[in-house]
Design a protein around this motif. Structure first.
Motif, short mmCIF file in Angstrom:
data_model
loop_
_atom_site.label_atom_id
_atom_site.label_comp_id
_atom_site.label_asym_id
_atom_site.label_seq_id
_atom_site.Cartn_x
_atom_site.Cartn_y
_atom_site.Cartn_z
N UNK A 65 0.79 -1.24 0.00
CA UNK A 65 0.00 0.00 0.00
C UNK A 65 0.82 1.28 0.00
N UNK A 66 2.13 1.16 -0.09
CA UNK A 66 3.01 2.33 -0.13
C UNK A 66 3.58 2.52 -1.53
N UNK A 67 3.86 3.75 -1.87
CA UNK A 67 4.53 4.08 -3.12
C UNK A 67 5.80 4.85 -2.76
N UNK A 68 6.93 4.37 -3.25
CA UNK A 68 8.23 4.99 -2.98
C UNK A 68 8.81 5.48 -4.30
N UNK A 69 9.21 6.74 -4.31
CA UNK A 69 9.90 7.31 -5.46
C UNK A 69 11.28 7.77 -4.99
N UNK A 70 12.32 7.36 -5.71
CA UNK A 70 13.69 7.76 -5.38
C UNK A 70 14.33 8.31 -6.64
N UNK A 71 14.93 9.51 -6.53
CA UNK A 71 15.63 10.11 -7.66
C UNK A 71 17.00 10.61 -7.20
N UNK A 72 17.99 10.45 -8.07
CA UNK A 72 19.32 10.99 -7.79
C UNK A 72 19.25 12.51 -7.79
N UNK A 73 20.07 13.13 -6.96
CA UNK A 73 20.14 14.58 -6.93
C UNK A 73 21.03 15.03 -8.08
N UNK A 74 20.52 15.91 -8.90
CA UNK A 74 21.30 16.41 -10.04
C UNK A 74 21.68 15.28 -10.98
N UNK A 75 22.91 15.27 -11.38
CA UNK A 75 23.42 14.25 -12.31
C UNK A 75 24.22 13.17 -11.59
N UNK A 76 23.93 12.95 -10.31
CA UNK A 76 24.68 11.97 -9.52
C UNK A 76 24.61 10.60 -10.19
N UNK A 77 25.76 9.96 -10.33
CA UNK A 77 25.80 8.67 -11.00
C UNK A 77 26.85 7.75 -10.40
N UNK A 78 27.08 6.64 -11.06
CA UNK A 78 27.98 5.60 -10.57
C UNK A 78 29.41 6.10 -10.44
N UNK A 79 29.85 6.99 -11.32
CA UNK A 79 31.21 7.52 -11.21
C UNK A 79 31.35 8.42 -9.99
N UNK A 80 30.31 9.16 -9.69
CA UNK A 80 30.32 9.98 -8.48
C UNK A 80 30.39 9.09 -7.23
N UNK A 81 29.68 7.96 -7.27
CA UNK A 81 29.72 7.02 -6.15
C UNK A 81 31.13 6.47 -5.97
N UNK A 82 31.79 6.13 -7.06
CA UNK A 82 33.16 5.63 -6.98
C UNK A 82 34.10 6.67 -6.34
N UNK A 83 33.95 7.93 -6.74
CA UNK A 83 34.79 8.99 -6.15
C UNK A 83 34.49 9.16 -4.66
N UNK A 84 33.23 9.09 -4.30
CA UNK A 84 32.84 9.23 -2.89
C UNK A 84 33.44 8.09 -2.06
N UNK A 85 33.42 6.87 -2.58
CA UNK A 85 33.97 5.73 -1.86
C UNK A 85 35.47 5.85 -1.68
N UNK A 86 36.15 6.41 -2.65
CA UNK A 86 37.61 6.56 -2.55
C UNK A 86 38.00 7.57 -1.47
N UNK A 87 37.12 8.52 -1.19
CA UNK A 87 37.41 9.52 -0.17
C UNK A 87 36.77 9.18 1.18
N UNK A 88 36.00 8.07 1.22
CA UNK A 88 35.29 7.64 2.43
C UNK A 88 34.49 8.79 3.04
N UNK A 89 33.76 9.48 2.21
CA UNK A 89 32.98 10.61 2.68
C UNK A 89 31.51 10.29 2.81
N UNK A 90 30.74 11.31 3.13
CA UNK A 90 29.29 11.21 3.20
C UNK A 90 28.70 12.27 2.30
N UNK A 91 27.56 11.95 1.72
CA UNK A 91 26.92 12.87 0.80
C UNK A 91 25.46 12.48 0.68
N UNK A 92 24.59 13.44 0.63
CA UNK A 92 23.18 13.16 0.32
C UNK A 92 23.12 13.02 -1.19
N UNK A 93 22.79 11.82 -1.66
CA UNK A 93 22.88 11.51 -3.08
C UNK A 93 21.53 11.41 -3.78
N UNK A 94 20.48 11.15 -2.99
CA UNK A 94 19.17 10.95 -3.58
C UNK A 94 18.11 11.65 -2.74
#
Length: 176
Positions: free
Chosen positions: A5-34
């Motif tokens: 009975x729930x509807x969930x919509x999730x969207x990336x913020x801006x042009x956030x993509x897999x390459x951005x995730x890879x960069x974030x993981x390399x710096x062990x940071x935090x970011x609101x991505x979606x």
């Protein structure tokens, strides 16, 4: 994504993509991505407490999918006229982004609808709720290997044994 009975919509913020995730993981940071939005599938209203309960479901499911602690932070409830009626800024356990193994497909989101529905159905079953919550905790800590390889093996094995026991004893009742 629809479940129970729930509807969930999730969207990336801006042009956030897999390459951005890879960069974030390399710096062990935090970011609101979606950004996300939850509503009732039939468009009806729900209470703040019902919304909080579903956010708890999302916390477990998102963390399970990611293999790391992630949460639906900064949740704000709006009424039908877009006026704020509640907020849920909880002190979630969230981990720094790391490149950890995950079972989910990071390049194709087709698995999301089925996995959320199955996860949510099991979580609503009292026989499974605690086992799933503990299992996810042990899975993520195993996956992060923060306490070393030997501890990770023990946590992983313990989680699998708990889920196996829940399935055979609580669910199928084939073993007493």
């Amino acid at each position: 994504i629809q479940t129970q009975g729930w509807l969930l919509e999730i969207d990336a913020i801006g042009q956030y993509g897999i390459l951005d995730q890879d960069r974030l993981e390399k710096t062990s940071g935090n970011l609101i991505t979606h950004v996300g939005r939850i509503s009732r599938s039939d468009g009806s209203q729900f209470t703040v407490e019902e919304g909080k309960d579903f956010l708890d479901v999302l916390y477990g499911w998102l963390s399970f999918c990611r293999g790391n602690w992630v949460a639906p932070i900064l949740a704000v409830g709006l009424d039908s006229s877009s006026q704020q009626v509640g907020k849920h800024w909880r002190d979630w356990t969230i981990s720094r982004s790391e490149d950890v193994p995950t079972w989910s497909n990071r390049t194709n989101a087709d698995f999301l609808e089925q996995s959320l529905a199955g996860f949510h159905n099991r979580l609503l079953d009292p026989a499974w709720k605690e086992a799933i919550q503990l299992g996810i905790h042990w899975y993520i800590e195993c996956n992060r290997r923060a306490s070393g390889l030997e501890a990770a093996i023990i946590l992983g094995q313990t989680g699998l044994e708990l889920l196996g026991w829940t399935y055979l004893v609580e669910n199928l009742k084939t073993i007493s």
